[in-house]
Design an enzyme around this catalytic site. Structure first.
Site, PDB file in Angstrom:
ATOM      1  CG  ASN A 144     -10.275 118.292  55.699  1.00 50.70           C
ATOM      2  OD1 ASN A 144      -9.514 119.234  55.521  1.00 50.70           O
ATOM      3  ND2 ASN A 144     -10.102 117.428  56.690  1.00 50.70           N
ATOM      4  CG  ASP A 145      -8.710 117.000  51.109  1.00 47.51           C
ATOM      5  OD1 ASP A 145      -7.952 117.228  52.063  1.00 47.51           O
ATOM      6  OD2 ASP A 145      -9.060 115.852  50.776  1.00 47.51           O
ATOM      7  CB  VAL A 146     -13.151 121.350  48.600  1.00 50.85           C
ATOM      8  CG1 VAL A 146     -13.068 120.076  47.780  1.00 50.85           C
ATOM      9  CG2 VAL A 146     -14.202 121.206  49.698  1.00 50.85           C
TER      10      VAL A 146
ATOM     11  CB  ALA B  63      -5.819 115.221  49.690  1.00 50.43           C
TER      12      ALA B  63
END
Length: 465
Positions: A391-393, A432
């Protein structure tokens, strides 16, 4: 065993440890690296047991049997998804061991050849107090990291007004206590150092959010190494000194690399970090955002008609234990002449190398796995990016929104692929706490399901086409 022979054996063990680190730098040589590490540890343990200062082999063997039994049970029962918290727990034990050894040396200095009670050499007191402080910080900090990773407490940062000033004051107070202890050699001051260091370990980890956990794991690894190194000086054990320094320095270098992978300064992460499960409440998808939702058959059809597919694994894949089904899916695609690659972000998962370990467990060929720097440019010429649990990456706001807590973090440019297939349980934010705008792009298709179940369904769909 003579002193010269012991020194040579410890040197040989240290060389083995260096070779182990070199071997572990690549998946292709990791197995041999492990063998070197095992050999070095066997040599170090045997050399230590052969020392004439050993008083009781019975207690040593009892400790080895108990510890070995506990370690064996844990190793057999632990799942790959729990490795990050397991590593954090092991780090805490290293820190606690350093405190115990320092306490033993303080109360029985003659047994360690550093003087007598009440008249310990100043240099030994300095080494002892520093090793104690780092060990206590490592112990409590690792306990907090374990609790956050295990979900026993929230992964969100715990911050309050004046936090940095308090940490700075306690740090200066700790330095003062160490100086005072080296002059007075008081048991009360020794335990004051232990308690204050434990409090500092707690305070420097609680403000670090879940998004920074890979850095925390690496940082605590470094701390545990320096704690062992400090106690090595107290024990006059060259193997412990060298090994501790190797672990401490390699952990520090890895922490720097991880911070670079997030475009964060190491100092900034230690002082506060960013992100957390609850850090961005209210940023989840709103009603005016729409997504394209697909089925396993849709995904199978799109990938079977593609020329190239890049798979992007994340923590969701780890939680679902989907790596074996994912490899089976990749093998079916390769049988159709489709080029398949895997893209790994430096901070994917919750531990450095987490995704690499999982893919290796599923026997994914090493030459198909690429780090961010090596594969990012390929997304623009790729037909399909298959994002599974990450997700965040992959969140484009890291490049576009200066107000975002992940702004500046290098991401995998999956949005540049022709089609993005995104497997995720829901539209909730990542670790995050930031909503991923990639979900709502025109070239993205969402698949709301467990990563393993969806991979298996895609495999079945490919088999019937």
């Amino acid at each position: 065993m003579s002193e010269n022979l012991s020194a040579f054996a410890y040197l040989l063990a240290s060389v083995c440890f260096i070779m182990a680190l070199r071997g572990l730098s690549s998946p292709l040589t990791a197995r041999m690296g492990n063998i070197y590490g095992i050999a070095g540890m066997v040599i170090a343990v045997v050399t230590t047991l052969a020392a004439p200062t050993v008083l009781s082999f019975t207690m040593i063997l009892l400790g080895m049997v108990i510890g070995g039994a506990i370690g064996t049970v844990i190793a057999l029962k632990i799942e790959m998804t729990a490795l990050p918290q397991l590593v954090a727990a092991f780090h805490s034990l290293v820190g606690l061991a350093a405190v115990f050894v320092a306490a033993a040396a303080f109360y029985e200095p003659a047994a360690y050849g550093i003087g007598v009670a009440g008249d310990i050499a100043v240099a030994s007191l300095v080494e002892m107090s520093i090793g104690t402080a780092i060990g206590a910080i490592t112990f409590t900090g690792s306990i907090v990291a374990f609790a956050k990773l295990q979900g026993l407490v929230s992964g969100a940062p715990v911050v309050f007004s004046g936090q940095h000033a308090l940490n700075a004051f306690l740090g200066l107070l700790l330095v003062g206590l160490v100086v005072w202890f080296c002059g007075e050699e008081s048991p009360m001051l020794f335990w004051a150092i232990v308690l204050l260091s434990g409090a500092i370990g707690l305070l420097i980890i609680i403000p670090i959010g879940g998004a920074d956990m890979p850095v925390v794991i690496s940082m605590l690894n470094s701390y545990s190494g320096w704690a062992a190194c400090g106690i090595g000086f107290t024990l006059a054990n060259p193997a412990l000194i060298i090994t501790g320094a190797l672990v401490g320095s390699s952990g520090a270098i890895l922490s720097y690399i991880m911070c670079k992978g997030m475009n964060r300064s190491f100092f900034n992460v230690i002082l506060g970090g960013f992100g957390g499960e609850d850090a961005a409440a209210g940023v989840v998808a709103t009603g005016d955002k729409t997504v394209r939702q697909g089925s396993a058959e849709d995904a199978a059809f799109i990938m079977k008609n593609a020329g190239s597919v890049i798979i992007v694994p994340g923590y969701g894949m780890a939680v679902a234990q989907a790596q074996h089904a994912l490899r089976e899916m990749a093998e079916l695609l390769k049988a159709e002449g489709i080029k398949v690659s895997y893209a790994i972000h430096p901070v994917a998962g919750r531990m450095p190398g987490h995704m690499n370990v999982l893919l290796a467990e599923a026997n994914v060929p090493y030459d198909e796995v690429f780090e961010l720097e090596s594969i990012n440019r390929d997304f623009a010429s790729t037909d399909v990016a298959f994002v599974i649990g990450a997700n965040d990456v992959t969140n484009p706001v890291a490049k576009t929104d200066p107000a975002s807590p992940i702004y500046g973090m290098p991401i995998l440019d999956v949005e540049n692929a022709g089609t993005v297939l995104f497997v995720k349980r829901s539209l909730s934010p990542g670790y995050a706490g930031v909503d991923n705008v990639l979900f709502y792009r025109d070239n993205t298709m969402m698949f709301f399901d467990d990563a393993k179940a969806m991979s298996e369904d895609i495999v079945n769909a490919l088999g019937t086409m």
